[in-house]
Motif scaffolding. Structure first.
Motif, short mmCIF file in Angstrom:
data_model
loop_
_atom_site.label_atom_id
_atom_site.label_comp_id
_atom_site.label_asym_id
_atom_site.label_seq_id
_atom_site.Cartn_x
_atom_site.Cartn_y
_atom_site.Cartn_z
N THR A 51 0.83 -1.20 0.00
CA THR A 51 0.00 0.00 0.00
C THR A 51 0.87 1.26 0.00
O THR A 51 0.54 2.24 -0.65
CB THR A 51 -0.92 0.01 1.24
N ASN A 52 1.98 1.20 0.72
CA ASN A 52 2.87 2.37 0.84
C ASN A 52 3.99 2.39 -0.20
O ASN A 52 4.89 3.22 -0.10
CB ASN A 52 3.47 2.39 2.24
N MET A 53 3.93 1.52 -1.18
CA MET A 53 4.99 1.39 -2.16
C MET A 53 5.20 2.68 -2.95
O MET A 53 4.24 3.32 -3.37
CB MET A 53 4.61 0.27 -3.15
N MET A 54 6.47 3.02 -3.15
CA MET A 54 6.82 4.16 -3.98
C MET A 54 7.14 3.67 -5.38
O MET A 54 7.37 2.48 -5.59
CB MET A 54 8.00 4.90 -3.38
N LYS A 55 7.17 4.58 -6.33
CA LYS A 55 7.42 4.25 -7.73
C LYS A 55 8.74 3.48 -7.88
O LYS A 55 9.73 3.80 -7.23
CB LYS A 55 7.46 5.54 -8.55
N ALA A 56 8.73 2.47 -8.74
CA ALA A 56 9.91 1.67 -9.09
C ALA A 56 10.48 0.89 -7.90
O ALA A 56 11.69 0.68 -7.80
CB ALA A 56 10.99 2.54 -9.72
N THR A 57 9.63 0.49 -6.98
CA THR A 57 10.07 -0.33 -5.85
C THR A 57 9.22 -1.59 -5.76
O THR A 57 8.18 -1.69 -6.42
CB THR A 57 9.98 0.43 -4.51
N LYS A 58 9.65 -2.54 -4.96
CA LYS A 58 8.91 -3.77 -4.68
C LYS A 58 8.65 -3.82 -3.18
O LYS A 58 9.47 -3.35 -2.39
CB LYS A 58 9.71 -4.99 -5.11
N PRO A 59 7.53 -4.40 -2.77
CA PRO A 59 7.25 -4.46 -1.33
C PRO A 59 8.07 -5.53 -0.62
O PRO A 59 8.30 -6.62 -1.16
CB PRO A 59 5.76 -4.81 -1.29
N VAL A 60 8.51 -5.22 0.57
CA VAL A 60 9.18 -6.17 1.45
C VAL A 60 8.82 -5.79 2.88
O VAL A 60 8.71 -4.61 3.21
CB VAL A 60 10.72 -6.20 1.24
N ALA A 61 8.60 -6.79 3.72
CA ALA A 61 8.32 -6.55 5.13
C ALA A 61 9.45 -7.19 5.94
O ALA A 61 9.84 -8.32 5.66
CB ALA A 61 6.98 -7.16 5.53
N ILE A 62 9.97 -6.49 6.90
CA ILE A 62 11.00 -7.02 7.80
C ILE A 62 10.29 -7.33 9.11
O ILE A 62 9.70 -6.45 9.72
CB ILE A 62 12.15 -6.01 8.02
N LEU A 63 10.36 -8.59 9.53
CA LEU A 63 9.67 -9.07 10.73
C LEU A 63 10.68 -9.62 11.71
O LEU A 63 11.67 -10.22 11.31
CB LEU A 63 8.68 -10.17 10.36
N LYS A 64 10.44 -9.41 13.00
CA LYS A 64 11.34 -9.95 14.02
C LYS A 64 10.55 -10.39 15.23
O LYS A 64 9.81 -9.61 15.81
CB LYS A 64 12.38 -8.90 14.43
N GLY A 65 10.73 -11.65 15.58
CA GLY A 65 10.13 -12.17 16.80
C GLY A 65 11.07 -11.99 17.97
O GLY A 65 12.27 -11.73 17.78
N ASP A 66 10.56 -12.11 19.19
CA ASP A 66 11.41 -11.99 20.38
C ASP A 66 12.53 -13.03 20.33
O ASP A 66 12.30 -14.21 20.10
CB ASP A 66 10.58 -12.22 21.65
N ARG A 67 13.75 -12.56 20.52
CA ARG A 67 14.93 -13.41 20.54
C ARG A 67 15.09 -14.23 19.26
O ARG A 67 15.60 -15.34 19.27
CB ARG A 67 14.92 -14.33 21.77
N LYS A 68 14.63 -13.69 18.14
CA LYS A 68 14.75 -14.35 16.84
C LYS A 68 15.45 -13.42 15.86
O LYS A 68 15.44 -12.20 16.02
CB LYS A 68 13.36 -14.68 16.26
N ARG A 69 16.06 -14.00 14.84
CA ARG A 69 16.67 -13.20 13.78
C ARG A 69 15.57 -12.54 12.95
O ARG A 69 14.53 -13.14 12.73
CB ARG A 69 17.51 -14.10 12.88
N PRO A 70 15.81 -11.32 12.46
CA PRO A 70 14.82 -10.68 11.60
C PRO A 70 14.63 -11.47 10.30
O PRO A 70 15.55 -12.10 9.80
CB PRO A 70 15.43 -9.32 11.29
#
Length: 141
Positions: free
Chosen positions: A99-118
């Motif tokens: 939804t927030n994508m800017m022109k010429a970009t692809k969406p990616v989400a960075i997620l991190k759980g407690d005591r877990k690698r992103p």
């Protein structure tokens, strides 16, 4: 009145479909279709691989969901685990990025759980393009 069911009263998941659950065989078929999509994509886009260089592992077999020959592993150095479910909470994060994508970009989400690698979450076709297109460019040189 006891609200919990004993083991003999519970509905079997393999033969009965409730409003929010699918049968085990349908769930396995969904997973198999996803694995086959990944296999087909890699077979079609990895230059120089034969059909048997990239395989879909049968359900119930230990190891990665996508089997790669040594050649395929050199071209695509990833271990793939496929999960197909009706919904994951992570889709909301990726949809917000979209939804927030800017022109010429692809969406990616960075997620991190407690005591877990992103984790980086992206659409599968974007991931495949990201990993395979640089390989195609190198091979053309």
């Amino acid at each position: 009145m006891n609200a919990t069911l004993n083991q003999s009263q519970q509905m079997p998941t393999t033969t009965t479909r409730s409003s929010n659950r699918i049968s085990v065989s349908s769930a396995k078929a969904k997973g198999r279709r996803l694995q086959q999509w990944v296999r087909n994509y890699l077979q079609q886009h990895l230059k120089g691989v034969e059909d048997d260089d990239v395989t879909s592992t049968p359900g119930g077999v230990n190891g990665p969901d996508i089997g790669l020959s040594p050649l395929a592993r050199r071209l695509f150095p990833w271990t793939v685990e496929c999960k197909a479910r009706s919904s994951f909470a992570v889709y909301a994060a990726l949809e917000q990025a979209e939804t927030n994508m800017m022109k010429a970009t692809k969406p990616v989400a960075i997620l991190k759980g407690d005591r877990k690698r992103p984790l980086a979450l992206m659409y599968a076709d974007d991931f495949m393009e990201l990993t395979i297109c640089p390989i195609k460019k190198k091979m053309k040189k």
